[in-house]
Design a protein around this motif. Structure first.
Motif, PDB file in Angstrom:
ATOM      1  N   LEU A 123       0.849  -1.191   0.000  1.00  0.00           N
ATOM      2  CA  LEU A 123       0.000   0.000   0.000  1.00  0.00           C
ATOM      3  C   LEU A 123       0.881   1.236   0.000  1.00  0.00           C
ATOM      4  O   LEU A 123       1.813   1.346   0.813  1.00  0.00           O
ATOM      5  CB  LEU A 123      -0.891   0.009   1.239  1.00  0.00           C
ATOM      6  N   VAL A 124       0.558   2.182  -0.888  1.00  0.00           N
ATOM      7  CA  VAL A 124       1.333   3.410  -0.984  1.00  0.00           C
ATOM      8  C   VAL A 124       0.382   4.600  -0.965  1.00  0.00           C
ATOM      9  O   VAL A 124      -0.465   4.739  -1.856  1.00  0.00           O
ATOM     10  CB  VAL A 124       2.189   3.431  -2.263  1.00  0.00           C
ATOM     11  N   GLU A 125       0.530   5.450   0.058  1.00  0.00           N
ATOM     12  CA  GLU A 125      -0.293   6.644   0.171  1.00  0.00           C
ATOM     13  C   GLU A 125       0.364   7.820  -0.559  1.00  0.00           C
ATOM     14  O   GLU A 125       1.586   7.885  -0.689  1.00  0.00           O
ATOM     15  CB  GLU A 125      -0.495   7.046   1.638  1.00  0.00           C
ATOM     16  N   SER A 126      -0.470   8.739  -0.990  1.00  0.00           N
ATOM     17  CA  SER A 126       0.004   9.989  -1.573  1.00  0.00           C
ATOM     18  C   SER A 126      -1.066  11.055  -1.368  1.00  0.00           C
ATOM     19  O   SER A 126      -2.210  10.735  -1.014  1.00  0.00           O
ATOM     20  CB  SER A 126       0.308   9.819  -3.063  1.00  0.00           C
ATOM     21  N   LEU A 154      -6.427  12.342  -0.311  1.00  0.00           N
ATOM     22  CA  LEU A 154      -5.411  11.307  -0.180  1.00  0.00           C
ATOM     23  C   LEU A 154      -5.762  10.132  -1.086  1.00  0.00           C
ATOM     24  O   LEU A 154      -6.940   9.820  -1.282  1.00  0.00           O
ATOM     25  CB  LEU A 154      -5.317  10.817   1.263  1.00  0.00           C
ATOM     26  N   SER A 155      -4.725   9.494  -1.612  1.00  0.00           N
ATOM     27  CA  SER A 155      -4.903   8.290  -2.411  1.00  0.00           C
ATOM     28  C   SER A 155      -4.100   7.159  -1.789  1.00  0.00           C
ATOM     29  O   SER A 155      -3.065   7.393  -1.168  1.00  0.00           O
ATOM     30  CB  SER A 155      -4.439   8.513  -3.847  1.00  0.00           C
ATOM     31  N   CYS A 156      -4.569   5.947  -1.995  1.00  0.00           N
ATOM     32  CA  CYS A 156      -3.860   4.754  -1.540  1.00  0.00           C
ATOM     33  C   CYS A 156      -3.871   3.754  -2.687  1.00  0.00           C
ATOM     34  O   CYS A 156      -4.928   3.226  -3.043  1.00  0.00           O
ATOM     35  CB  CYS A 156      -4.522   4.163  -0.311  1.00  0.00           C
ATOM     36  N   ALA A 157      -2.709   3.527  -3.256  1.00  0.00           N
ATOM     37  CA  ALA A 157      -2.577   2.577  -4.355  1.00  0.00           C
ATOM     38  C   ALA A 157      -2.154   1.226  -3.805  1.00  0.00           C
ATOM     39  O   ALA A 157      -1.172   1.132  -3.070  1.00  0.00           O
ATOM     40  CB  ALA A 157      -1.563   3.082  -5.367  1.00  0.00           C
ATOM     41  N   ALA A 158      -2.883   0.184  -4.188  1.00  0.00           N
ATOM     42  CA  ALA A 158      -2.595  -1.162  -3.698  1.00  0.00           C
ATOM     43  C   ALA A 158      -2.039  -2.023  -4.821  1.00  0.00           C
ATOM     44  O   ALA A 158      -2.485  -1.940  -5.967  1.00  0.00           O
ATOM     45  CB  ALA A 158      -3.854  -1.795  -3.138  1.00  0.00           C
ATOM     46  N   SER A 159      -1.084  -2.848  -4.486  1.00  0.00           N
ATOM     47  CA  SER A 159      -0.536  -3.806  -5.443  1.00  0.00           C
ATOM     48  C   SER A 159      -0.330  -5.136  -4.733  1.00  0.00           C
ATOM     49  O   SER A 159      -0.339  -5.220  -3.514  1.00  0.00           O
ATOM     50  CB  SER A 159       0.781  -3.311  -6.024  1.00  0.00           C
ATOM     51  N   GLY A 160      -0.172  -6.164  -5.546  1.00  0.00           N
ATOM     52  CA  GLY A 160       0.011  -7.486  -4.963  1.00  0.00           C
ATOM     53  C   GLY A 160      -1.247  -8.310  -5.156  1.00  0.00           C
ATOM     54  O   GLY A 160      -1.838  -8.311  -6.220  1.00  0.00           O
ATOM     55  N   ARG A 161      -1.688  -8.951  -4.108  1.00  0.00           N
ATOM     56  CA  ARG A 161      -2.830  -9.841  -4.203  1.00  0.00           C
ATOM     57  C   ARG A 161      -4.155  -9.076  -4.202  1.00  0.00           C
ATOM     58  O   ARG A 161      -4.192  -7.876  -4.070  1.00  0.00           O
ATOM     59  CB  ARG A 161      -2.785 -10.847  -3.062  1.00  0.00           C
ATOM     60  N   THR A 162      -5.215  -9.783  -4.324  1.00  0.00           N
ATOM     61  CA  THR A 162      -6.558  -9.261  -4.574  1.00  0.00           C
ATOM     62  C   THR A 162      -6.901  -8.045  -3.730  1.00  0.00           C
ATOM     63  O   THR A 162      -6.759  -8.055  -2.509  1.00  0.00           O
ATOM     64  CB  THR A 162      -7.594 -10.356  -4.312  1.00  0.00           C
ATOM     65  N   PHE A 163      -7.383  -7.021  -4.393  1.00  0.00           N
ATOM     66  CA  PHE A 163      -7.800  -5.782  -3.725  1.00  0.00           C
ATOM     67  C   PHE A 163      -9.292  -5.807  -3.424  1.00  0.00           C
ATOM     68  O   PHE A 163      -9.724  -5.357  -2.362  1.00  0.00           O
ATOM     69  CB  PHE A 163      -7.451  -4.606  -4.651  1.00  0.00           C
ATOM     70  N   THR A 164     -10.058  -6.377  -4.346  1.00  0.00           N
ATOM     71  CA  THR A 164     -11.507  -6.241  -4.312  1.00  0.00           C
ATOM     72  C   THR A 164     -12.142  -6.823  -3.057  1.00  0.00           C
ATOM     73  O   THR A 164     -13.106  -6.257  -2.530  1.00  0.00           O
ATOM     74  CB  THR A 164     -12.118  -6.918  -5.553  1.00  0.00           C
ATOM     75  N   SER A 165     -11.648  -7.935  -2.555  1.00  0.00           N
ATOM     76  CA  SER A 165     -12.304  -8.621  -1.441  1.00  0.00           C
ATOM     77  C   SER A 165     -11.715  -8.255  -0.086  1.00  0.00           C
ATOM     78  O   SER A 165     -11.784  -9.023   0.870  1.00  0.00           O
ATOM     79  CB  SER A 165     -12.207 -10.132  -1.644  1.00  0.00           C
ATOM     80  N   ARG A 166     -11.145  -7.073  -0.007  1.00  0.00           N
ATOM     81  CA  ARG A 166     -10.576  -6.605   1.265  1.00  0.00           C
ATOM     82  C   ARG A 166     -11.294  -5.340   1.720  1.00  0.00           C
ATOM     83  O   ARG A 166     -11.579  -4.452   0.924  1.00  0.00           O
ATOM     84  CB  ARG A 166      -9.089  -6.276   1.104  1.00  0.00           C
ATOM     85  N   VAL A 167     -11.568  -5.278   3.005  1.00  0.00           N
ATOM     86  CA  VAL A 167     -12.010  -4.021   3.591  1.00  0.00           C
ATOM     87  C   VAL A 167     -10.795  -3.105   3.680  1.00  0.00           C
ATOM     88  O   VAL A 167      -9.698  -3.551   4.008  1.00  0.00           O
ATOM     89  CB  VAL A 167     -12.624  -4.260   4.979  1.00  0.00           C
ATOM     90  N   SER A 187     -11.329  -1.126  14.433  1.00  0.00           N
ATOM     91  CA  SER A 187     -10.179  -1.444  15.262  1.00  0.00           C
ATOM     92  C   SER A 187      -8.961  -1.688  14.393  1.00  0.00           C
ATOM     93  O   SER A 187      -9.028  -2.450  13.426  1.00  0.00           O
ATOM     94  CB  SER A 187     -10.437  -2.696  16.093  1.00  0.00           C
ATOM     95  N   LEU A 188      -7.837  -1.100  14.729  1.00  0.00           N
ATOM     96  CA  LEU A 188      -6.643  -1.286  13.919  1.00  0.00           C
ATOM     97  C   LEU A 188      -6.161  -2.730  13.956  1.00  0.00           C
ATOM     98  O   LEU A 188      -5.433  -3.154  13.043  1.00  0.00           O
ATOM     99  CB  LEU A 188      -5.537  -0.321  14.355  1.00  0.00           C
ATOM    100  N   TYR A 189      -6.555  -3.477  14.960  1.00  0.00           N
ATOM    101  CA  TYR A 189      -6.094  -4.863  15.090  1.00  0.00           C
ATOM    102  C   TYR A 189      -6.748  -5.786  14.069  1.00  0.00           C
ATOM    103  O   TYR A 189      -6.303  -6.927  13.898  1.00  0.00           O
ATOM    104  CB  TYR A 189      -6.344  -5.362  16.507  1.00  0.00           C
ATOM    105  N   GLU A 190      -7.779  -5.318  13.402  1.00  0.00           N
ATOM    106  CA  GLU A 190      -8.438  -6.134  12.382  1.00  0.00           C
ATOM    107  C   GLU A 190      -7.844  -5.917  11.000  1.00  0.00           C
ATOM    108  O   GLU A 190      -8.292  -6.521  10.034  1.00  0.00           O
ATOM    109  CB  GLU A 190      -9.941  -5.835  12.369  1.00  0.00           C
ATOM    110  N   TYR A 191      -6.854  -5.055  10.909  1.00  0.00           N
ATOM    111  CA  TYR A 191      -6.213  -4.781   9.628  1.00  0.00           C
ATOM    112  C   TYR A 191      -4.834  -5.408   9.584  1.00  0.00           C
ATOM    113  O   TYR A 191      -4.095  -5.370  10.567  1.00  0.00           O
ATOM    114  CB  TYR A 191      -6.140  -3.273   9.385  1.00  0.00           C
ATOM    115  N   ARG A 192      -4.490  -5.972   8.431  1.00  0.00           N
ATOM    116  CA  ARG A 192      -3.235  -6.710   8.314  1.00  0.00           C
ATOM    117  C   ARG A 192      -2.128  -5.907   7.645  1.00  0.00           C
ATOM    118  O   ARG A 192      -0.967  -6.006   8.026  1.00  0.00           O
ATOM    119  CB  ARG A 192      -3.484  -7.985   7.502  1.00  0.00           C
ATOM    120  N   TYR A 193      -2.485  -5.136   6.634  1.00  0.00           N
ATOM    121  CA  TYR A 193      -1.452  -4.473   5.824  1.00  0.00           C
ATOM    122  C   TYR A 193      -1.556  -2.960   5.988  1.00  0.00           C
ATOM    123  O   TYR A 193      -2.649  -2.395   6.043  1.00  0.00           O
ATOM    124  CB  TYR A 193      -1.623  -4.852   4.344  1.00  0.00           C
TER     125      TYR A 193
END
Length: 126
Positions: free
Chosen positions: A4-7, A20-33, A109-115
């Motif tokens: 994840l890269v913010e700008s 603000l923008s957050c660009a995601a790369s890597g594995r699936t984006f669509t099925s993530r909160v 809760s921040l503890y529910e987020y992984r990346y």
């Protein structure tokens, strides 16, 4: 793994706006909160806003409700935070975050987020 890269952070006067923008790369984006948190100097990281898979389910902290709008473009693997009527107390480092895949709850809760992204500084002058 998700990167994840913010700008879009910067210095703005009170009453102004930033997006603000957050660009995601890597594995699936669509099925993530996805979410935004912020951390001011000497304070704990706090929830700002979160958005569900399709963008139809959003949650906001009371302190930003009515001023900030979270959105996502799944075709571009990008999330946004439109911040209007900014106040000096909005000054903080803003972090983009994502859950694991197939996570349903639009969590505060921040503890529910992984990346997490590296953060982008937002400074609001009075």
């Amino acid at each position: 793994q998700v990167q994840l890269v913010e700008s879009g952070g910067g210095l703005v006067q009170a009453g102004g706006s930033l997006r603000l923008s957050c660009a995601a790369s890597g594995r699936t984006f669509t099925s993530r909160v996805m979410g935004w948190f912020r951390q001011a100097p000497g304070k704990e990281r706090e929830f700002v806003a979160a958005i569900g898979w399709s963008g139809g389910n959003t949650v906001y902290a009371d302190s930003v409700k009515g001023r900030f709008t979270i959105s996502r473009d799944n075709a571009k693997n990008t999330m946004y935070l439109q911040m209007n009527t900014l106040k000096p107390e909005d000054t903080a480092v803003y972090y983009c975050t994502a859950t694991v895949e197939n996570y349903y709850r639009v969590a505060i809760s921040l503890y529910e987020y992984r990346y997490w992204g590296q953060g982008t500084q937002v400074t609001v002058s009075s």
